[in-house]
Write a protein that holds these residues in place. Structure first.
Motif, PDB file in Angstrom:
ATOM      1  N   ASP A  58      31.279  32.176  51.673  1.00 38.48           N
ATOM      2  CA  ASP A  58      30.102  31.319  51.689  1.00 38.48           C
ATOM      3  C   ASP A  58      28.894  32.165  51.306  1.00 38.48           C
ATOM      4  O   ASP A  58      28.841  33.371  51.578  1.00 38.48           O
ATOM      5  CB  ASP A  58      29.877  30.728  53.081  1.00 38.48           C
ATOM      6  N   VAL A  59      27.906  31.526  50.695  1.00 40.68           N
ATOM      7  CA  VAL A  59      26.678  32.248  50.358  1.00 40.68           C
ATOM      8  C   VAL A  59      25.584  32.011  51.396  1.00 40.68           C
ATOM      9  O   VAL A  59      24.614  32.776  51.460  1.00 40.68           O
ATOM     10  CB  VAL A  59      26.161  31.854  48.962  1.00 40.68           C
ATOM     11  N   SER A  60      25.735  30.974  52.195  1.00 42.45           N
ATOM     12  CA  SER A  60      24.749  30.701  53.234  1.00 42.45           C
ATOM     13  C   SER A  60      24.644  31.889  54.181  1.00 42.45           C
ATOM     14  O   SER A  60      25.660  32.406  54.670  1.00 42.45           O
ATOM     15  CB  SER A  60      25.148  29.447  54.017  1.00 42.45           C
ATOM     16  N   GLY A  61      23.432  32.351  54.424  1.00 39.94           N
ATOM     17  CA  GLY A  61      23.218  33.494  55.302  1.00 39.94           C
ATOM     18  C   GLY A  61      23.309  34.831  54.603  1.00 39.94           C
ATOM     19  O   GLY A  61      22.930  35.859  55.183  1.00 39.94           O
ATOM     20  N   LYS A  62      23.816  34.854  53.381  1.00 38.81           N
ATOM     21  CA  LYS A  62      23.893  36.110  52.624  1.00 38.81           C
ATOM     22  C   LYS A  62      22.521  36.429  52.010  1.00 38.81           C
ATOM     23  O   LYS A  62      21.671  35.562  51.840  1.00 38.81           O
ATOM     24  CB  LYS A  62      24.931  35.996  51.509  1.00 38.81           C
ATOM     25  N   THR A  63      22.325  37.698  51.661  1.00 37.66           N
ATOM     26  CA  THR A  63      21.053  38.150  51.116  1.00 37.66           C
ATOM     27  C   THR A  63      21.094  38.186  49.599  1.00 37.66           C
ATOM     28  O   THR A  63      21.957  38.837  48.999  1.00 37.66           O
ATOM     29  CB  THR A  63      20.687  39.547  51.645  1.00 37.66           C
ATOM     30  N   LEU A  64      20.155  37.470  49.003  1.00 36.02           N
ATOM     31  CA  LEU A  64      19.982  37.495  47.553  1.00 36.02           C
ATOM     32  C   LEU A  64      18.776  38.357  47.224  1.00 36.02           C
ATOM     33  O   LEU A  64      17.657  38.074  47.662  1.00 36.02           O
ATOM     34  CB  LEU A  64      19.761  36.084  47.004  1.00 36.02           C
ATOM     35  N   GLY A  65      18.999  39.418  46.477  1.00 33.13           N
ATOM     36  CA  GLY A  65      17.904  40.253  45.999  1.00 33.13           C
ATOM     37  C   GLY A  65      17.563  39.866  44.575  1.00 33.13           C
ATOM     38  O   GLY A  65      18.465  39.617  43.762  1.00 33.13           O
ATOM     39  N   ILE A  66      16.284  39.801  44.271  1.00 36.53           N
ATOM     40  CA  ILE A  66      15.846  39.418  42.928  1.00 36.53           C
ATOM     41  C   ILE A  66      14.899  40.482  42.382  1.00 36.53           C
ATOM     42  O   ILE A  66      13.892  40.817  43.007  1.00 36.53           O
ATOM     43  CB  ILE A  66      15.141  38.040  42.939  1.00 36.53           C
ATOM     44  N   ILE A  67      15.238  41.000  41.220  1.00 37.25           N
ATOM     45  CA  ILE A  67      14.381  41.945  40.515  1.00 37.25           C
ATOM     46  C   ILE A  67      13.767  41.199  39.336  1.00 37.25           C
ATOM     47  O   ILE A  67      14.451  40.841  38.386  1.00 37.25           O
ATOM     48  CB  ILE A  67      15.168  43.170  40.006  1.00 37.25           C
TER      49      ILE A  67
END
Length: 340
Positions: free
Chosen positions: A137-146
């Motif tokens: 699942d992606v819910s709760g995971k950290t998305l980093g954006i550069i």
């Protein structure tokens, strides 16, 4: 006499129809290379291009040229500084593909997390063992954006509000962490990279961003993390990425762009099961291509009709902005008489 506009490559008819409605004569080009442009753009007042190599030499060889408008956002192939010095306006289609690319990036995140491509290929080949491979699942995971421009910000909001992801974005213009409606921003790129379960790149291609993701920064990523790039291929040191994946120090990647545009057939990335590859098509939706064509055409009309420019890339020097005809005359004499 009607204005002449060179269309260097095929584009959606929406923008072409708009130019025809103004009474302009459209010249169908045969290629975007420098020599072709020098030949075909010489008597044109404007140009609409996708990949045209508009160099200073081209500008100086096209004395009537007043505007070049990009069918897209990036202007990597255009010498903007030379254009500005010669009084030539550069435009783009700045708002044409933002949502399309953002949706694509989010789609790649989900495909990586859910192993969609592996499941698809396995089932079609009769390999039922792929059912033993579990996604996440992606819910709760950290998305980093550069790259927190328009596209990066839209990805952040989609991921946070739609998927329940934690978002951290890199912004070089701030000095300390700031809260945002999708998570928070930080001036520390390394923090974003090392914190991310998914790292999405949305940087323009230029000398400053080349190999932003080099071996050192790739080593900062969690071995369990995924890398997504829908920006520019040159932002990643491709050789370093290949080595990182081969050594098992990164879980996988999804790449819509590559160094040198499309990859060669022997590129190792094309044969890696944990890498999703697409041929620079994130912005290729029917709606986005219509917007690109129209917005690019709009810039040409605005310049030739002396209207405010909606999607200007370069800020014209006052003297040229007020005296574009003089700039065009000077350009003509430079070309005809080698006057400096």
């Amino acid at each position: 006499m009607a204005y002449q506009v060179l269309i260097t490559e095929p584009v959606n008819e929406k923008g072409l129809d708009f130019l025809r409605e103004q009474g302009y004569t459209l010249i169908t080009g045969t290629g975007p290379d420098e020599e072709t442009l020098l030949r075909e753009c010489r008597d044109c007042d404007g140009a609409l291009t996708r990949n045209g190599k508009f160099t200073q030499r081209v500008f100086e060889g096209c004395p009537k040229l007043k505007v070049v408008s990009m069918h897209g956002v990036g202007v990597d192939g255009i010498d903007v500084e030379a254009a500005t010095n010669l009084g030539i306006q550069i435009c783009n289609a700045a708002e044409s593909n933002q949502k399309s690319v953002a949706e694509y990036a989010v789609g790649l995140i989900l495909m990586l997390a859910k192993h969609s491509v592996v499941y698809n290929n396995g089932l079609k080949s009769g390999d039922m063992s792929v059912r033993n491979l579990y996604g996440n699942d992606v819910s709760g995971k950290t998305l980093g954006i550069i790259g927190m421009g328009n596209i990066g910000t839209q990805v952040a909001r989609m991921a946070c509000n739609g998927l329940g992801m934690k978002v951290i974005g890199y912004n070089r213009h701030i000095t300390k962490k700031q809260k945002a409606d999708f998570g928070y921003l930080t001036p520390d790129m390394d923090e974003v990279i090392s914190s991310a379960d998914f790292l999405s790149l949305h940087l323009p291609g230029n000398d400053k961003t080349r190999h932003t993701m080099d071996a050192r920064r790739l080593a900062l990523m969690k071995p369990s993390a995924f890398l997504i790039n829908t920006g520019r291929g040159e932002v990643i040191d491709e050789a370093a990425l290949i080595k990182t994946l081969q050594e098992g120090n990164l879980r996988g990647a999804a790449l819509d762009v590559f160094e040198g545009n499309l990859p060669k057939a022997d590129n190792p990335l094309l044969s890696m099961d944990n890498v999703i590859v697409t041929p620079h098509t994130a912005a290729f939706t029917t709606e986005a291509l219509e917007r690109m064509s129209y917005q690019a055409a709009l810039g040409i009309v605005e310049v030739l009709e002396h209207r405010p420019v909606t999607y200007a890339v370069n800020k014209m020097k006052d003297s040229f902005e007020e005296n574009k005809d003089i700039a065009a005359v000077m350009n003509f004499f430079r070309h005809e008489f080698n006057y400096n």
